[in-house]
Design a protein around this motif. Structure first.
Motif, PDB file in Angstrom:
ATOM      1  N   THR A  64       0.852  -1.188   0.000  1.00  0.00           N
ATOM      2  CA  THR A  64       0.000   0.000   0.000  1.00  0.00           C
ATOM      3  C   THR A  64       0.888   1.237   0.000  1.00  0.00           C
ATOM      4  O   THR A  64       2.053   1.185   0.392  1.00  0.00           O
ATOM      5  CB  THR A  64      -0.918   0.049   1.236  1.00  0.00           C
ATOM      6  OG1 THR A  64      -0.110   0.156   2.426  1.00  0.00           O
ATOM      7  CG2 THR A  64      -1.815  -1.182   1.312  1.00  0.00           C
ATOM      8  N   ASP A  65       0.329   2.350  -0.425  1.00  0.00           N
ATOM      9  CA  ASP A  65       1.044   3.628  -0.394  1.00  0.00           C
ATOM     10  C   ASP A  65       0.686   4.362   0.896  1.00  0.00           C
ATOM     11  O   ASP A  65      -0.495   4.441   1.260  1.00  0.00           O
ATOM     12  CB  ASP A  65       0.663   4.484  -1.597  1.00  0.00           C
ATOM     13  CG  ASP A  65       1.081   3.839  -2.907  1.00  0.00           C
ATOM     14  OD1 ASP A  65       2.200   3.274  -2.949  1.00  0.00           O
ATOM     15  OD2 ASP A  65       0.289   3.877  -3.868  1.00  0.00           O
ATOM     16  N   THR A 119      -3.514   4.725   4.193  1.00  0.00           N
ATOM     17  CA  THR A 119      -4.364   5.623   4.976  1.00  0.00           C
ATOM     18  C   THR A 119      -5.835   5.294   4.769  1.00  0.00           C
ATOM     19  O   THR A 119      -6.622   5.282   5.733  1.00  0.00           O
ATOM     20  CB  THR A 119      -4.101   7.084   4.593  1.00  0.00           C
ATOM     21  OG1 THR A 119      -2.751   7.429   4.953  1.00  0.00           O
ATOM     22  CG2 THR A 119      -5.055   8.027   5.298  1.00  0.00           C
ATOM     23  N   ALA A 120      -6.218   5.002   3.530  1.00  0.00           N
ATOM     24  CA  ALA A 120      -7.618   4.674   3.247  1.00  0.00           C
ATOM     25  C   ALA A 120      -8.041   3.404   3.972  1.00  0.00           C
ATOM     26  O   ALA A 120      -9.163   3.314   4.501  1.00  0.00           O
ATOM     27  CB  ALA A 120      -7.820   4.522   1.740  1.00  0.00           C
ATOM     28  N   ASN A 121      -7.161   2.415   4.007  1.00  0.00           N
ATOM     29  CA  ASN A 121      -7.476   1.158   4.695  1.00  0.00           C
ATOM     30  C   ASN A 121      -7.670   1.378   6.189  1.00  0.00           C
ATOM     31  O   ASN A 121      -8.625   0.878   6.801  1.00  0.00           O
ATOM     32  CB  ASN A 121      -6.365   0.136   4.469  1.00  0.00           C
ATOM     33  CG  ASN A 121      -6.300  -0.367   3.043  1.00  0.00           C
ATOM     34  OD1 ASN A 121      -7.267  -0.247   2.294  1.00  0.00           O
ATOM     35  ND2 ASN A 121      -5.154  -0.912   2.660  1.00  0.00           N
ATOM     36  N   ARG A 171      -8.404   4.150   7.711  1.00  0.00           N
ATOM     37  CA  ARG A 171      -9.604   4.962   7.900  1.00  0.00           C
ATOM     38  C   ARG A 171     -10.855   4.083   7.864  1.00  0.00           C
ATOM     39  O   ARG A 171     -11.774   4.239   8.677  1.00  0.00           O
ATOM     40  CB  ARG A 171      -9.689   6.038   6.817  1.00  0.00           C
ATOM     41  CG  ARG A 171     -10.879   6.993   6.995  1.00  0.00           C
ATOM     42  CD  ARG A 171     -11.085   7.829   5.735  1.00  0.00           C
ATOM     43  NE  ARG A 171      -9.897   8.549   5.360  1.00  0.00           N
ATOM     44  CZ  ARG A 171      -9.563   9.744   5.825  1.00  0.00           C
ATOM     45  NH1 ARG A 171     -10.355  10.343   6.698  1.00  0.00           N
ATOM     46  NH2 ARG A 171      -8.464  10.345   5.408  1.00  0.00           N
ATOM     47  N   ARG A 172     -10.880   3.147   6.944  1.00  0.00           N
ATOM     48  CA  ARG A 172     -12.040   2.268   6.805  1.00  0.00           C
ATOM     49  C   ARG A 172     -12.190   1.341   8.007  1.00  0.00           C
ATOM     50  O   ARG A 172     -13.300   1.127   8.506  1.00  0.00           O
ATOM     51  CB  ARG A 172     -11.923   1.459   5.510  1.00  0.00           C
ATOM     52  CG  ARG A 172     -13.162   0.655   5.177  1.00  0.00           C
ATOM     53  CD  ARG A 172     -12.983  -0.057   3.845  1.00  0.00           C
ATOM     54  NE  ARG A 172     -14.097  -0.968   3.591  1.00  0.00           N
ATOM     55  CZ  ARG A 172     -14.111  -1.877   2.610  1.00  0.00           C
ATOM     56  NH1 ARG A 172     -13.063  -1.970   1.776  1.00  0.00           N
ATOM     57  NH2 ARG A 172     -15.152  -2.683   2.445  1.00  0.00           N
ATOM     58  N   TYR A 173     -11.067   0.787   8.487  1.00  0.00           N
ATOM     59  CA  TYR A 173     -11.120  -0.049   9.696  1.00  0.00           C
ATOM     60  C   TYR A 173     -11.715   0.745  10.863  1.00  0.00           C
ATOM     61  O   TYR A 173     -12.598   0.256  11.582  1.00  0.00           O
ATOM     62  CB  TYR A 173      -9.720  -0.525  10.085  1.00  0.00           C
ATOM     63  CG  TYR A 173      -9.160  -1.648   9.231  1.00  0.00           C
ATOM     64  CD1 TYR A 173      -9.854  -2.838   9.053  1.00  0.00           C
ATOM     65  CD2 TYR A 173      -7.906  -1.527   8.633  1.00  0.00           C
ATOM     66  CE1 TYR A 173      -9.328  -3.868   8.288  1.00  0.00           C
ATOM     67  CE2 TYR A 173      -7.372  -2.551   7.875  1.00  0.00           C
ATOM     68  CZ  TYR A 173      -8.081  -3.721   7.692  1.00  0.00           C
ATOM     69  OH  TYR A 173      -7.553  -4.743   6.936  1.00  0.00           O
ATOM     70  N   ALA A 174     -11.213   1.951  11.055  1.00  0.00           N
ATOM     71  CA  ALA A 174     -11.671   2.779  12.164  1.00  0.00           C
ATOM     72  C   ALA A 174     -13.153   3.121  12.022  1.00  0.00           C
ATOM     73  O   ALA A 174     -13.921   3.078  13.004  1.00  0.00           O
ATOM     74  CB  ALA A 174     -10.834   4.053  12.253  1.00  0.00           C
ATOM     75  N   VAL A 196      -0.005   7.383   9.817  1.00  0.00           N
ATOM     76  CA  VAL A 196      -0.899   6.990  10.910  1.00  0.00           C
ATOM     77  C   VAL A 196      -1.146   8.169  11.842  1.00  0.00           C
ATOM     78  O   VAL A 196      -2.284   8.422  12.270  1.00  0.00           O
ATOM     79  CB  VAL A 196      -0.308   5.807  11.707  1.00  0.00           C
ATOM     80  CG1 VAL A 196      -1.294   5.349  12.777  1.00  0.00           C
ATOM     81  CG2 VAL A 196       0.024   4.640  10.786  1.00  0.00           C
ATOM     82  N   ARG A 197      -0.091   8.901  12.159  1.00  0.00           N
ATOM     83  CA  ARG A 197      -0.238  10.047  13.057  1.00  0.00           C
ATOM     84  C   ARG A 197      -1.204  11.079  12.484  1.00  0.00           C
ATOM     85  O   ARG A 197      -2.082  11.600  13.194  1.00  0.00           O
ATOM     86  CB  ARG A 197       1.128  10.682  13.310  1.00  0.00           C
ATOM     87  CG  ARG A 197       2.128   9.789  14.040  1.00  0.00           C
ATOM     88  CD  ARG A 197       3.457  10.492  14.239  1.00  0.00           C
ATOM     89  NE  ARG A 197       4.455   9.600  14.816  1.00  0.00           N
ATOM     90  CZ  ARG A 197       5.583   9.222  14.197  1.00  0.00           C
ATOM     91  NH1 ARG A 197       5.876   9.701  12.988  1.00  0.00           N
ATOM     92  NH2 ARG A 197       6.426   8.397  14.789  1.00  0.00           N
TER      93      ARG A 197
END
Length: 261
Positions: A123-124, A130-132, A134-137, A175-176
């Motif tokens: 992943t980038d 970041t998209a992944n 975000r989706r988990y959260a 992540v931060r």
């Protein structure tokens, strides 16, 4: 490289404590109204590792159950070799979603394998990674759970001058920034583990990782030199750091930690 034989007895003693963590996947026996579960998703640095046959490797999530009161169940789904992409594509996240209840927590730590070049995992940092996350959260929150993002723990890579080298690129910073943007707690394991390894230095930090001598373990007949995965001592120290971050960043969860009094 000098092998630290004098640390083996300490490591084995700590490994006995890890036996208690083998109950992490069993249903909680707590009947109190405040019972809840902490789900963990991530990679090998967090994952539960088999204890039999004799195995020196531990993930820091394997120790977490030892720190919490009986009303807290640790359900560790972290798995070796998985990235934020492959954990979902293999259906592992679906299994977690089916078990989440309102009031639970979900600790999310990926990065080591998102850096890999293969299509199944890569992943980038500021793109699909970041998209992944975000989706988990988002999906955890929709079920009434509290998502917690964690940056990846560092690898033990020192240069010839004894300076610890960064190996995670932009992933920790991604992540931060996401945690700040979506206002969820952040466990900065990159920062905490880097500070620990820098304090210990190149030689002493070896004691936290799977460095074994030939014949010490049947699974490593020629010995092993691993600067990514933790032994029992290393996993315990990483878990100490995670708990310190929980105390600093998630006080409502920290309230359920075992008291020293």
């Amino acid at each position: 490289m000098m092998m630290h034989r004098n640390t083996h007895s300490l490591t084995r003693w700590i490994a006995m404590l890890a036996l208690l963590a083998s109950v992490a996947h069993l249903p909680s026996t707590a009947t109190a109204s405040d019972a809840f579960t902490i789900f963990m998703i991530g990679d090998s640095t967090m994952a539960d590792k088999p204890l039999i046959p004799e195995n020196p490797e531990r993930g820091w999530g394997q120790l977490l159950t030892l720190y919490f009161n009986p009303n807290v169940t640790i359900d560790n789904h972290a798995t070796n070799g998985r990235s934020s992409k492959s954990f979902r594509s293999e259906g592992r996240w679906d299994g977690v979603l089916q078990r989440i209840q309102p009031g639970d927590y979900v600790i999310i730590q990926f990065g080591h394998n998102d850096e890999k070049s293969d299509q199944a995992r890569h992943t980038d940092p500021f793109g699909s990674y970041t998209a992944n996350l975000r989706r988990y959260a988002k999906e955890a929150s929709e079920l009434g759970a509290i998502p917690i993002l964690a940056t990846p723990v560092v690898r033990r890579v020192f240069d010839d001058k004894g300076v610890l080298q960064p190996t995670h690129g932009e992933y920790p910073e991604a992540v931060r920034k996401l945690a700040s943007e979506i206002d969820v707690p952040l466990l900065d394991m990159t920062l905490r583990s880097r500070e620990l390894l820098e304090r210990l230095g190149k030689t002493r930090s070896e004691q936290l990782f799977i460095w074994t001598i030939p014949g010490e373990y049947d699974r490593f007949p020629e010995g092993n030199s691993d600067n990514t995965h933790f032994n029992a001592l290393g996993a315990t120290r990483m878990c100490d750091l995670a708990v310190a971050e929980i105390q600093a960043k998630v006080p409502e969860l920290a309230a359920h930690l075992k008291s020293s009094r």
